[in-house]
Write an enzyme that holds these catalytic residues in place. Structure first.
Site, PDB file in Angstrom:
ATOM      1  N   GLU A  56      -9.451  -4.417   5.431  1.00 33.71           N
ATOM      2  CA  GLU A  56      -9.174  -3.333   4.494  1.00 33.71           C
ATOM      3  C   GLU A  56      -8.045  -3.730   3.545  1.00 33.71           C
ATOM      4  OE1 GLU A  56     -10.925   0.153   3.354  1.00 33.71           O
ATOM      5  OE2 GLU A  56     -11.348  -0.869   5.249  1.00 33.71           O
ATOM      6  N   GLU A  80       0.798  -1.227   0.000  1.00 29.43           N
ATOM      7  CA  GLU A  80       0.000   0.000   0.000  1.00 29.43           C
ATOM      8  C   GLU A  80       0.827   1.271   0.000  1.00 29.43           C
ATOM      9  OE1 GLU A  80      -0.197  -2.405   2.341  1.00 29.43           O
ATOM     10  OE2 GLU A  80      -2.162  -2.426   3.293  1.00 29.43           O
TER      11      GLU A  80
END
Length: 765
Positions: free
Chosen positions: A86, A9
């Protein structure tokens, strides 16, 4: 290995992992989510089964193109986003958007960014867990439905620009309910009595086991105590143990960092994210208190080497949260041997807190001796209590003191029947205190206790309430000052003294504003399910069941949406509006009625009616529902002429952005916390002179004759002035070295600003 693409990420995480994997691997960042629901539309196909309509935002199209090109050149793609819901959703979105081949795509997870953990993950890839993905989708869709449908209701019924949220609104209700509980509390006076005694030549203090309701009862007690004899009636020694707390979860880290380091929840999460991405701590979003066998073993070695075998006690804490299967370990240092790290002050402090909590959890219990001594008088039946705690073995407290730990106290040797000499008795007037307002840390604790939201959502939720909507503020309460009378007995004489006692003073607490209370009242009255604590907690349990594959996420949404949508439509069509208004009282001098209202620019008080009415905004921390007549009348004392300076009047005013001074054509903001009603002339003169000195710092660095171009060093930094307009100089540019051509280029490339105004630095009052 050749042609391996690893996608994570964040760039910081990518940099750390690239260092471990080396050649044969390319590690790239997706910079978080690469697609999401659309910003300005519902983006959910309700009739089609609540299917989300995902889009790639314009800001992410370049990232997606680069990742897609890199994936096409790679033999194997490793999706290495975080291990929670997530993170699982990010991997799924990457696979969907990049069109990745499932045969050559592997999902890997790790709870710490170390070489061993990364290589172990490479050796044990898995498929994307659709249970976790669907749980995340369910949360995203439900939150979008609630926010997208409720917010317009608030716009219509209260004021435009407001918002509501499934977790946000319930958290707000907690703060509002607490404020009203405090407002309804009636402080009661009582007298606390303490005696000062001498035993074996040492002074000890005892507290009477009885509180007196009034000064007359307290005085009678002191009168009866004149000439009294005191003996030890009982001695109770009990050995106790104190057990170390479990290693940190996300929630307990947020609470402890707020308590011990005074860090806002959002800052704690940001700093923890940095520590994780640097490979210094394990994953910071976890409900688990579990420690790996490796962590327990290395902690044991450290404790044995540095404190001795008697300080070690291996233990594994049981995790009570049902959602803890998402993360496999508590928050801990990746290497126990690293007692210190390099980094910012906040990073070092938070790391040290995590390190101490982790190691302390594997240390022996502390042993203490709790002593309670009762002292009797021959004149009154009440008893004095002398309490002391002596640490017999500090154990884990050598490294991490618990909140209830007291200073080690050793009492002089005393036996039953021993006589004590009384050196004096005090009877001080105190007031009962209401429950305290929430701090960020205690609000997080309450949300977790009620099962509302998840620890990873607490920081953005609180931040939205404070900075995003202005529903609450984080501030101080001065409290109410009360004049009290205290008594003391010394040498056979009773003396009386006056003192000011403050009730309800608090610092750094969450205080609701009128708009937040209005929103809470409206939603509670009209959408009781959404505002119900149990309902919100049960939704979280449904998300857990979806993650485990026990429930189908679209069915969960459908069950909620039908009655909710019906209630929204009913609310929009009714004619009920939420207008906050309260009559405060009458001005004793003019007979005009004072009414507190909520208007377009916030809460205010109106005095009188018709064309002669006057209005004044409420001050910070003042609320419509409990502002007193005295407080409201004070608001109309502004503008106030404080005095003169240099022959010009100084006027204290209160504007939209806070209190300020007006001195001729100059406006000077008052420092935070300064009361414009009480500021002195001397303070005003100092502020005006300081402002003038700052203004005089504006100087011309260089100018080009005939071109009307000047490079000016202003109050807020250098800028270019040309033809009455001001132009921003790019960051990093040496203003003194600018040439005429370079100045002209900056002028030509900048949008035309409004004449006479500097675009970068608006005028401040």
């Amino acid at each position: 290995m050749e042609g391996n693409l690893v996608i994570v990420e964040s760039p910081a995480k990518a940099k750390t992992i690239q260092k471990f994997l080396g050649e044969g691997f390319i590690v790239k960042s997706s910079f978080g989510h690469i697609r999401d629901l659309q910003d300005k539309s519902l983006s959910i196909d309700i009739d089609g089964g609540f299917i989300p309509e995902y889009v790639v935002p314009a800001a992410k199209k370049k990232v997606v193109a680069e990742l897609k090109a890199a994936a096409q050149k790679s033999h194997t793609v490793w999706l290495a986003s975080d291990e929670d819901r997530e993170g699982e959703a990010i991997s799924w979105h990457l696979a969907q958007t990049l069109g990745l081949d499932t045969a050559s795509t592997h999902r890997i997870v790790f709870h710490e960014i170390t070489k061993d953990a990364i290589l172990n993950a490479i050796q044990n890839p898995r498929n994307i867990d659709m249970g976790l993905v669907n749980a995340q989708q369910a949360r995203r869709v439900l939150d979008r439905l609630v926010g997208f449908e409720l917010s317009p209701v608030l716009w219509r019924k209260i004021q435009r620009g407001l918002s509501a949220g499934r977790v946000q609104s319930v958290a707000l209700r907690l703060v509002v309910d607490r404020e009203r509980e405090i407002a309804a509390f009636i402080p009661e006076a009582y007298y606390k009595v303490e005696g000062s005694f001498v035993a074996s030549g040492n002074k000890v203090k005892g507290t009477l086991d009885t509180r007196f309701n009034g000064i007359d009862d307290a005085r009678k007690f002191l009168e009866d105590s004149i000439g009294a004899s005191y003996t030890i009636e009982s001695i109770d020694n009990k050995e106790g143990v104190r057990v170390p707390a479990a290693p940190f979860t996300t929630s307990t880290l947020q609470q402890e960092a707020a308590h011990k380091l005074r860090l806002p929840v959002s800052v704690t999460m940001r700093v923890a994210q940095s520590l994780y991405e640097r490979g210094l701590i394990t994953y910071m979003r976890t409900d688990s208190t579990n420690l790996s066998s490796l962590a327990i073993g290395t902690a044991k070695q450290f404790i044995m080497d540095n404190f001795g075998p008697e300080y070690h006690h291996a233990r594994q804490f049981k995790t009570h949260s049902k959602g803890a299967q998402e993360a496999h370990e508590a928050i801990r240092p990746t290497y126990i041997a690293n007692t210190e790290i390099e980094g910012t002050a906040q990073e070092q402090k938070l790391y040290n807190l995590i390190w101490r909590r982790t190691v302390a959890s594997q240390m022996a219990e502390a042993r203490v001796m709790n002593t309670s001594i009762k002292v009797a008088s021959d004149r009154r039946p009440e008893l004095y209590s002398i309490q002391a705690t002596q640490v017999l073995f500090d154990g884990f407290m050598k490294l991490y003191a618990s909140d209830d730990a007291q200073d080690d106290a050793i009492l002089p040797e005393m036996k039953l029947g021993d006589r004590l000499e009384c050196k004096g008795i005090s009877a001080e007037c105190k007031y009962t205190q209401p429950v305290q307002r929430f701090s960020e840390g205690t609000l997080v604790k309450k949300l977790e206790e009620l099962g509302i939201g998840r620890p990873s959502t607490y920081a953005p939720t609180i931040n939205t309430l404070i900075t995003g909507r202005g529903y609450i503020i984080k501030g101080d309460k001065e409290g109410q000052k009360m004049q009290v009378r205290n008594l003391s007995l010394k040498g056979g004489t009773i003396a009386e003294s006056a003192k000011t006692e403050t009730i309800g003073a608090e610092k750094g607490k969450l205080i609701p504003q009128d708009i937040g209370m209005m929103v809470t009242d409206y939603l509670t009255a009209n959408f009781s399910d959404i505002m119900d604590y149990d309902f919100t907690a049960n939704v979280e349990k449904d998300f857990d069941s979806i993650a485990e594959g026990e429930l189908e996420w679209q069915n969960v949404i459908a069950k909620f949406y039908s009655p909710f949508h019906g209630k929204v439509q009913e609310s929009i069509q009714d004619k009920q509006y939420s207008h906050l208004e309260r009559t405060i009282g009458t001005d004793p001098e003019t007979g005009e009625v004072l009414v507190a209202k909520f208007g377009q620019f916030g809460p205010y008080v109106q005095k009188g009616d018709g064309p002669d009415k006057v209005c004044a905004s409420l001050g910070k921390g003042q609320l419509i529902e409990n502002i007193s007549l005295e407080e409201a009348l004070r608001l109309f004392q502004l503008p106030r002429t404080v005095g003169e300076y240099q022959g010009i009047s100084i006027i204290a005013l209160k504007g939209r952005y806070g209190p300020y001074l007006r001195h001729g054509e100059k406006n000077v903001s008052l420092p935070r916390g300064t009361d414009p009603l009480n500021i002195s002339l001397e303070q005003c003169v100092t502020l005006i002179e300081e402002a003038s000195q700052k203004d005089s710092q504006v100087a011309v660095i260089k100018e080009f004759a005939g071109r009307d171009i000047q490079v000016i060093n202003g109050r807020y930094g250098p800028y270019i002035k040309h033809a009455g307009n001001n132009y921003k100089i790019p960051r990093g540019t040496d203003a003194a070295a600018l040439t005429e051509a370079e100045c002209q280029k900056i002028i030509d490339s900048a949008p035309a600003p409004a004449a006479g105004k500097y675009r970068r630095f608006p005028k401040k009052r």
